[in-house]
Design a protein around this motif. Structure first.
Motif, PDB file in Angstrom:
ATOM      1  N   ALA A 107       0.835  -1.199   0.000  1.00 31.98           N
ATOM      2  CA  ALA A 107       0.000   0.000   0.000  1.00 31.98           C
ATOM      3  C   ALA A 107       0.871   1.251   0.000  1.00 31.98           C
ATOM      4  CB  ALA A 107      -0.927  -0.008   1.219  1.00 31.98           C
ATOM      5  N   ILE A 108       1.920   1.226   0.827  1.00 26.19           N
ATOM      6  CA  ILE A 108       2.803   2.394   0.903  1.00 26.19           C
ATOM      7  C   ILE A 108       3.506   2.612  -0.431  1.00 26.19           C
ATOM      8  CG2 ILE A 108       4.899   3.272   1.992  1.00 26.19           C
ATOM      9  CD1 ILE A 108       3.961   1.931   4.565  1.00 26.19           C
ATOM     10  N   LEU A 109       3.966   1.512  -1.015  1.00 24.27           N
ATOM     11  CA  LEU A 109       4.626   1.597  -2.326  1.00 24.27           C
ATOM     12  C   LEU A 109       3.674   2.169  -3.360  1.00 24.27           C
ATOM     13  CD1 LEU A 109       6.807  -1.570  -2.904  1.00 24.27           C
ATOM     14  CD2 LEU A 109       7.488   0.831  -2.951  1.00 24.27           C
ATOM     15  N   PHE A 135       1.191   4.112  -2.954  1.00 24.71           N
ATOM     16  CA  PHE A 135       1.028   5.552  -2.742  1.00 24.71           C
ATOM     17  C   PHE A 135       2.246   6.303  -3.275  1.00 24.71           C
ATOM     18  CE2 PHE A 135       1.360   9.513  -0.462  1.00 24.71           C
ATOM     19  CZ  PHE A 135       0.052   9.959  -0.377  1.00 24.71           C
ATOM     20  N   ALA A 136       3.426   5.790  -2.938  1.00 30.94           N
ATOM     21  CA  ALA A 136       4.661   6.503  -3.288  1.00 30.94           C
ATOM     22  C   ALA A 136       4.833   6.635  -4.793  1.00 30.94           C
ATOM     23  CB  ALA A 136       5.857   5.792  -2.674  1.00 30.94           C
ATOM     24  N   VAL A 137       4.466   5.589  -5.557  1.00 29.98           N
ATOM     25  CA  VAL A 137       4.733   5.666  -6.994  1.00 29.98           C
ATOM     26  C   VAL A 137       3.622   6.360  -7.770  1.00 29.98           C
ATOM     27  CG1 VAL A 137       6.236   3.652  -7.046  1.00 29.98           C
ATOM     28  CG2 VAL A 137       3.799   3.375  -7.472  1.00 29.98           C
ATOM     29  N   ILE A 171       1.701   9.057  -6.395  1.00 33.16           N
ATOM     30  CA  ILE A 171       1.419  10.435  -5.977  1.00 33.16           C
ATOM     31  C   ILE A 171       2.002  11.443  -6.962  1.00 33.16           C
ATOM     32  CG2 ILE A 171       3.412  10.491  -4.390  1.00 33.16           C
ATOM     33  CD1 ILE A 171       0.148  12.219  -3.568  1.00 33.16           C
ATOM     34  N   ARG A 172       3.168  11.154  -7.494  1.00 32.61           N
ATOM     35  CA  ARG A 172       3.721  12.043  -8.522  1.00 32.61           C
ATOM     36  C   ARG A 172       4.585  11.202  -9.460  1.00 32.61           C
ATOM     37  NH1 ARG A 172       8.808  15.377  -6.028  1.00 32.61           N
ATOM     38  NH2 ARG A 172      10.332  14.010  -6.947  1.00 32.61           N
ATOM     39  N   PHE A 219       7.118   9.050 -11.035  1.00 32.43           N
ATOM     40  CA  PHE A 219       8.248   8.427 -10.369  1.00 32.43           C
ATOM     41  C   PHE A 219       8.902   7.478 -11.362  1.00 32.43           C
ATOM     42  CE2 PHE A 219      10.241   5.149  -7.776  1.00 32.43           C
ATOM     43  CZ  PHE A 219      10.936   5.922  -6.869  1.00 32.43           C
ATOM     44  N   ALA A 272      -4.042   3.639  -1.514  1.00 34.82           N
ATOM     45  CA  ALA A 272      -3.385   3.256  -0.272  1.00 34.82           C
ATOM     46  C   ALA A 272      -4.395   2.701   0.718  1.00 34.82           C
ATOM     47  CB  ALA A 272      -2.660   4.458   0.333  1.00 34.82           C
TER      48      ALA A 272
END
Lengths: 501, 220
Positions: free
Chosen positions: B95-97, B99-101, B103-104, B106, B125
């Motif tokens: 889930a964190i991954l 979100f990280a990829v 959100i903007r 990447f 997420a």
């Protein structure tokens, strides 16, 4: 004395401005709101809400953060009393008698006495900070780098001694924390160390990333492991205001708890954690009928809750006067202050008197607000407690992700909280406590800096640490504490204090 | 404490505290890694400490703690290894991954993700993360995701003005000049709320089977 009055006057004139009053109120409310949720302690709460304060002026931001802090602390006690889940380490002890009181239909009184005790303790602690802040600051100014280094070593030793479980593991955690702090560009030589060529490690590991990973995400993982049985009190909360008999019984414990908590809170190395345990032990020892404890004795709520709050507030003292954060929450405060361009330490009081005294005055106001907002809002908190964890943790997860992203706008930060979350989970599984690691991380950078400076000043002579009397004294205390903690007989009594729960 | 008693049971091997043993070995490994990683850094002298001095001595300290833990694990009884669940850590990390990829934009090597903004990353997420527990239910998570995202968009984007991308890059480009970003944000948040409410109301009909679970959730 007149100084103190005029300084406090200045503080109140700042804290009572409409904006700061509103921020303090908002901080207390939001802090309590999130602190009430089981499984979210003050550290995760502050780390999550840190970005909210970015747009404010420094005074307002810190007033709000302080409000979030003691709001979260207070919310933790509410959870402890109503659900029998300690929101954080310091409210473990409140679950013993607080939850029993709740089961006997006296939840309201337990909450009420916790609020009143916290308020009294907060008042005393606020005055203590105001009174000894100035002398300590003067003391801090004669401290050289060697003394600072010794003081931090002492703080870490205290953290080891006060940590639960194996001393060896606590020492290891602190060393790992300092090691993590060395990652990134070396300030003195500009050389990159331990970055493995990763660009996102050049500036070192961000403190909020580490804190949110270890205390936000790892906590979620740990909670997911065991399906918690949440035992929300079904009985009526009952009336909130304690009667005269209750107050008479609680008055002594509140005073003693405040005294114990304030003293322990000043100690570097998270002394505040010990406060509630010590207060509970004292109350139980001097009680006429110790068997009442654990069965809903009001003293068992009043004493520890007062000690808890007093310690929480006096732990601001080392931060504001010496610039040394005594625990992880204060370390987050350092982060917040740095973001606003304020260097914590003896300079705060002289360079930013508005900030220093305004914050102190706001603490007292915040405590008053907690008393006023919490008692009528108990019903809301109870309803909040009934939100099942399966809905709560995705929300926490999302808040953590957004919060950490908005600090530096780096997706790698978001990934790193995942990594540190996993690391924190593994650490917990192997019986390591993450709190000393975080403290080591925070003090690590400062320690290296002061060590370097001290050694440069002494031209590489390590004897400088033993030749300066204050410095040697601090080291002596550290060594005595460490040896004492390792001695079998004392170790047992240390375990006893913690396992009283 | 029950685990401690468990450790005193007779008939266990020479390793008397498996948890300490593995923890100690882990620390030793970390120490060796630290020594290796810092080996190319100049040590300097005490008078002018080099960048490598602290990492080296800290690694040595960690290593000593590790060895001591290993030694203790053969002498003193301790806790057994704790079992770990896989579902939680794996799903939460995913889930964190996610979100990280999202959100903007990447990029990692040849692979690049389009920036989709909070409006996609947030629900992603929540919904992916929600499955970390076996009790997850899609409809519940959907409602939660819609409301939370709307709330966060208003709080972080509108109220606090934090520089967080809200919408997909492509959408922002396409709409540039037609709508102010703030109007768009409020509009979208409103739509998300309406969606959430609709799901909530539609779900009412099927509540029959849900009642049992709802009361159950008070205790779990």
């Amino acid at each position: 004395m007149s100084d103190l009055v005029s300084n406090l006057g200045l503080g109140f004139s700042i804290a009572l401005s409409l904006q700061n009053l509103a921020l303090c109120f908002l901080g207390c409310l939001v802090g309590t709101l999130i602190g009430v949720l089981p499984g979210v302690g003050p550290i995760a709460t502050i780390a999550m809400l840190l970005p909210i304060t970015f747009g404010l002026d420094p005074v307002g931001a810190l007033i709000m953060l302080a409000g979030i802090y003691y709001g979260a602390q207070y919310g933790g006690s509410t959870t402890a009393i109503l659900v029998n889940i300690p929101g954080e380490a310091t409210s473990v002890i409140t679950t013993l008698d607080g939850h029993q009181m709740a089961r006997q239909g006296r939840a309201g009184i337990a909450l009420g006495i916790a609020a009143i005790g916290s308020f009294c303790a907060g008042t005393v602690a606020t005055m203590l900070i105001a009174a000894i802040g100035a002398p300590l600051t003067r003391l801090a100014l004669v401290f050289g780098p060697a003394e600072y280094f010794a003081l931090m070593v002492m703080g870490l030793v205290f953290a080891v001694v006060l940590a639960r479980g194996s001393i060896l593991k606590a020492v290891a955690m602190i060393l790992v924390g300092i090691l993590l702090a060395t990652v990134g560009t070396d300030l003195e030589t500009g050389q990159e160390r331990l970055t493995f060529g990763f660009a996102f490690l050049t500036d070192g590991i961000d403190f909020s990333v580490l804190a949110m990973g270890l205390f936000g995400i790892a906590e979620i993982l740990r909670n997911l492991d065991h399906t918690e049985t949440r035992d929300v009190v079904r009985q009526h909360i009952g009336r909130l205001l304690p009667g005269r008999e209750d107050l008479r019984q609680a008055a002594g414990p509140i005073l003693r708890g405040t005294a114990i908590g304030s003293m322990l809170g000043i100690l570097p190395g998270n002394g505040a954690v010990l406060g509630p345990f010590a207060a509970y032990t004292v109350e139980k020892r001097i009680a006429r009928d110790p068997s009442r404890f654990g069965r809903g004795a009001i003293e068992g709520v009043a004493g520890p809750e007062s000690a808890n709050n007093a310690g929480a507030q006096t732990s601001f003292i080392p931060l504001l006067t010496l610039g040394i954060p005594p625990n992880a929450v204060m370390a987050l405060m350092v982060g917040a202050m740095t973001i606003h361009g304020i260097v914590p330490g003896p300079g705060v009081m002289t360079k930013n008197p508005n900030l220093f005294w305004g914050m102190i005055a706001s603490m007292w106001l915040g405590n008053l607000m907690l008393l006023v907002i919490n008692l009528p809002l108990v019903g809301v908190w109870v309803r909040l407690l009934k939100v099942p964890y399966r809905l709560m943790f995705p929300a926490i997860l999302m808040f953590c992700a957004i919060g950490i992203y908005s600090i530096n706008a780096l997706p790698t930060d978001v990934m790193l909280i995942g990594v540190f979350g996993l690391i924190g989970y593994v650490l917990i599984k192997f019986g390591f406590e993450p709190a000393p690691l975080l403290l080591g991380f925070v003090l690590g950078k400062l320690m290296e800096e002061y060590l370097r400076r001290a050694l440069t000043l002494s031209r590489g002579d390590a004897m400088v640490f033993l030749e300066r009397p204050i410095c040697a004294g601090l080291f002596a205390i550290s060594i005595i504490m460490l040896v004492a903690a390792l001695m079998p007989s004392l170790r047992r009594s240390r375990d006893d204090v913690f396992s009283e729960a | 404490m029950s685990e401690l008693d468990h450790g005193r049971e007779p008939g266990r091997g020479i390793v008397r505290a498996p948890q300490s043993l593995v923890a100690g070995l882990g620390l030793v490994a970390l120490a060796l890694f630290g020594l290796w990683a810092g080996s190319d850094l100049p040590q300097g002298t005490l008078r002018a400490m080099g960048p490598g001095l602290m990492p080296r001595w800290l690694s040595i300290g960690v290593g000593i703690c590790g060895l001591a833990l290993v030694a203790v694990s053969f002498v003193r009884d301790g806790e057994p290894l704790a079992g770990a669940a896989w579902r939680g850590p794996v799903v939460v990390t995913l889930a964190i991954l996610a979100f990280a990829v999202t959100i903007r934009p990447f990029s990692l090597g040849p692979v690049a993700t389009p920036g989709l903004g909070l409006i996609v990353a947030g629900p992603l997420a929540v919904i992916v993360g929600g499955y970390a527990t076996p009790e997850a239910r899609l409809r519940e998570l959907l409602i939660l995701a819609l409301f939370l995202t709307a709330g966060c968009m208003l709080l972080f984007g509108d109220l606090l003005n934090l520089p967080i991308p809200i919408f997909p890059v492509a959408l922002v480009d396409a709409l540039s000049g037609t709508l102010s970003s703030r109007t768009l944000l409020r509009l979208a948040a409103g739509l998300l709320c309406v969606g959430g409410l609709a799901l909530l109301v539609l779900g009412r009909g099927q509540r029959r089977e849900g009642v049992d679970v709802a009361t159950h959730s008070l205790t779990t």
